[in-house]
Design a protein around this motif. Structure first.
Motif, PDB file in Angstrom:
ATOM      1  N   LEU A   1       3.854   5.875  -5.660  1.00 48.14           N
ATOM      2  CA  LEU A   1       4.181   6.242  -7.145  1.00 48.14           C
ATOM      3  C   LEU A   1       2.671   6.741  -7.786  1.00 48.14           C
ATOM      4  CD1 LEU A   1       5.201   2.261  -8.073  1.00 48.14           C
ATOM      5  CD2 LEU A   1       5.684   4.615  -8.101  1.00 48.14           C
ATOM      6  N   SER A   2       1.276   6.308  -6.701  1.00 49.97           N
ATOM      7  CA  SER A   2       0.123   6.819  -7.807  1.00 49.97           C
ATOM      8  C   SER A   2       0.039   8.420  -8.126  1.00 49.97           C
ATOM      9  CB  SER A   2      -1.195   6.322  -6.743  1.00 49.97           C
ATOM     10  OG  SER A   2      -1.298   6.635  -5.763  1.00 49.97           O
ATOM     11  N   GLN A   3       0.893   9.484  -6.316  1.00 48.89           N
ATOM     12  CA  GLN A   3       0.838  10.507  -5.508  1.00 48.89           C
ATOM     13  C   GLN A   3       2.469  11.100  -6.357  1.00 48.89           C
ATOM     14  OE1 GLN A   3      -0.943  11.583  -4.283  1.00 48.89           O
ATOM     15  NE2 GLN A   3      -0.270  13.939  -3.956  1.00 48.89           N
ATOM     16  N   PHE A   4       3.075  10.704  -7.089  1.00 48.39           N
ATOM     17  CA  PHE A   4       4.499  11.125  -7.930  1.00 48.39           C
ATOM     18  C   PHE A   4       4.899  11.019  -8.526  1.00 48.39           C
ATOM     19  CE2 PHE A   4       4.706  11.247  -3.085  1.00 48.39           C
ATOM     20  CZ  PHE A   4       5.185  13.156  -2.896  1.00 48.39           C
ATOM     21  N   ALA A   5       4.458   9.717  -9.637  1.00 48.53           N
ATOM     22  CA  ALA A   5       5.271   9.094 -10.430  1.00 48.53           C
ATOM     23  C   ALA A   5       4.025   8.344 -10.805  1.00 48.53           C
ATOM     24  CB  ALA A   5       6.301   8.577 -10.599  1.00 48.53           C
ATOM     25  N   PRO A   6       2.728   9.192 -11.701  1.00 53.40           N
ATOM     26  CA  PRO A   6       1.071   8.108 -12.007  1.00 53.40           C
ATOM     27  C   PRO A   6       1.505   7.652 -13.737  1.00 53.40           C
ATOM     28  CG  PRO A   6       1.383  10.480 -11.765  1.00 53.40           C
ATOM     29  CD  PRO A   6       1.945  10.474 -11.545  1.00 53.40           C
TER      30      PRO A   6
ATOM     31  N   LEU B   1       0.383  -1.079   0.185  1.00 55.98           N
ATOM     32  CA  LEU B   1       0.277   0.195  -0.224  1.00 55.98           C
ATOM     33  C   LEU B   1       0.779   1.276  -0.278  1.00 55.98           C
ATOM     34  CD1 LEU B   1      -2.633   1.068   0.072  1.00 55.98           C
ATOM     35  CD2 LEU B   1      -2.562   0.620   2.831  1.00 55.98           C
ATOM     36  N   PRO B   2       1.780   1.600   1.144  1.00 56.95           N
ATOM     37  CA  PRO B   2       2.340   2.555   0.289  1.00 56.95           C
ATOM     38  C   PRO B   2       3.066   2.966  -0.128  1.00 56.95           C
ATOM     39  CG  PRO B   2       3.209   1.174   2.900  1.00 56.95           C
ATOM     40  CD  PRO B   2       2.490   0.805   2.341  1.00 56.95           C
ATOM     41  N   VAL B   3       4.036   1.953  -1.525  1.00 53.80           N
ATOM     42  CA  VAL B   3       4.047   2.069  -2.790  1.00 53.80           C
ATOM     43  C   VAL B   3       3.873   2.316  -3.750  1.00 53.80           C
ATOM     44  CG1 VAL B   3       5.683   0.197  -3.907  1.00 53.80           C
ATOM     45  CG2 VAL B   3       6.275   0.127  -0.997  1.00 53.80           C
ATOM     46  N   ILE B   4       2.046   2.143  -3.922  1.00 55.78           N
ATOM     47  CA  ILE B   4       1.923   2.503  -4.474  1.00 55.78           C
ATOM     48  C   ILE B   4       0.782   3.767  -4.383  1.00 55.78           C
ATOM     49  CG2 ILE B   4       0.899  -0.150  -5.616  1.00 55.78           C
ATOM     50  CD1 ILE B   4      -1.563   0.388  -4.222  1.00 55.78           C
ATOM     51  N   LEU B   5       1.091   4.082  -3.210  1.00 52.10           N
ATOM     52  CA  LEU B   5       0.459   5.191  -3.022  1.00 52.10           C
ATOM     53  C   LEU B   5       1.025   6.398  -3.516  1.00 52.10           C
ATOM     54  CD1 LEU B   5      -1.794   4.622   0.727  1.00 52.10           C
ATOM     55  CD2 LEU B   5      -2.712   5.377  -1.743  1.00 52.10           C
TER      56      LEU B   5
END
Length: 371
Positions: free
Chosen positions: A86-91, A80-84
């Motif tokens: 990524l979605s915030q800074f490298a979507p 969860l922390p990793v994909i969040l």
């Protein structure tokens, strides 16, 4: 004073309504996100029962509980922390990552079909689990590591469905998805591995109707495992193919998606009403499954041609077993247990007994079926 109090109460009521609406929105979004992960969920459910094969019945549920906790840790602490972030800074990375996950699903589905056709799976048997805490720890660790891959696919697929939500909403939705899917998968697994125990319990009752239901549950176990395995494989290929199809469109290669969408619209317009919508969905599903099967077959071919591919293929089957072979193994022993229960019942009835005539339960309270 009273006017200020009433205003405060109005504000509290408004806040409560907003909060309730937000909870409803999170629940609805979590439901939509979970549906997209259906293929991985079914496969996860099909994979897990093999880890308690040849295990003492008294340890089955504790092992499933340990795997459940490991699955939750995988989803909430690591993934969860990793994909969040990524979605915030490298979507822009989400679509390629999602396509990698979809390709993995296609590969897994096609590989299972190839194993069935080529006979690799039939020649491989799940090794007998040694007794002892260290052996159990090793088994649970392997299950949790396998779950990490499946959980990552579930979470990324779910995130892609709510990528437009604010960060906190995304986090809340994914937490709901993680907990809900984990409880669903391992709850169903717990029911599956205890279905034959419940059937044997019913088979030992005095009522003929109850006995028939019990025997039916035990005899239905191999069929249920086979259905789960087949549905899981089909769902993996369909979901993986659809992910790849949509991903290609998002990355700029529009032709495949446009062709499928055009045929889908033609089918929808040709048949009025809800039937047209259902047929249009089936059309999209069919083409997604075809693409997934073709792409998966290509990946399997490449993997088999690699120097280490064949050895890795055999090692994976040796570690995890073939789903269908496991279902046949479980069904054979469950069927023997059902026959034993029926024989005991018949002998008791023939002696004139009226009480329960089933097999004597083991001392540890577990299943009397050989596993």
């Amino acid at each position: 004073m009273s006017g200020g109090l009433m205003a405060l109460l109005d504000d509290v009521a408004a806040l409560a309504r907003v909060t309730a609406a937000s909870v409803d929105d999170i629940g609805a979004a979590a439901g939509r996100a979970s549906m997209k992960a259906a293929g991985v969920v079914v496969d996860d459910t099909a994979v897990t029962p093999q880890y308690v094969q040849d295990v003492s019945p008294a340890r089955e549920l504790p092992i499933i509980w340990r795997i459940t906790k490991g699955s939750l840790r995988n989803k909430l602490v690591f993934i969860l922390p990793v994909i969040l972030l990524l979605s915030q800074f490298a979507p822009w990375l989400l679509t390629p990552i999602l396509m990698l996950g979809g390709s993995y699903l296609c590969f897994e589905g096609a590989e299972k079909i190839w194993s069935k056709i080529s006979g690799h799976g039939a020649k491989t048997k799940t090794p007998v689990v040694e007794k002892g805490k260290s052996a159990e720890d090793t088994m649970v660790g392997g299950a949790v590591r396998t779950d990490l891959i499946l959980s990552a696919e579930i979470m990324v697929i779910s995130l892609n469905e709510v990528a437009g939500e604010p960060l906190l909403s995304r986090a809340a939705i994914l937490v709901v998805v993680a907990v809900g899917i984990t409880v669903l998968v391992y709850g169903v697994v717990a029911l599956i591995i205890r279905m034959d125990d419940f059937g044997l319990h019913l088979a030992g009752r005095s009522s003929p109707t109850t006995q028939k239901i019990g025997h039916g549950l035990v005899k239905g176990m191999p069929g249920l495992l086979t259905v789960i395995s087949v549905v899981g494989t089909a769902a993996m290929i369909w979901v993986g193919g659809h992910i790849v199809l949509v991903g290609l469109d998002e990355l700029g290669w529009h032709a495949p998606y446009e062709i499928v969408h055009h045929v889908e619209v033609l089918v929808h317009d040709a048949v009025p009403g809800g039937l047209g919508a259902a047929l249009a969905w089936l059309t999209n599903t069919f083409f997604s499954a075809v693409l997934g099967l073709v792409w998966g077959a290509v990946l399997v071919l490449v993997w088999e041609l690699l120097p280490f591919g064949k050895g890795e293929h055999e090692a994976e089957h040796a570690a995890h077993g073939d789903h269908e072979a496991q279902g046949e193994h479980h069904g054979k022993h469950s069927g023997a247990a059902a026959s034993s229960a029926a024989s005991s019942s018949a002998e008791s009835d023939g002696a004139g007994g009226t009480g329960p005539s089933g097999p004597t339960p083991p001392a540890d309270g577990g299943s009397t079926a050989a596993r």
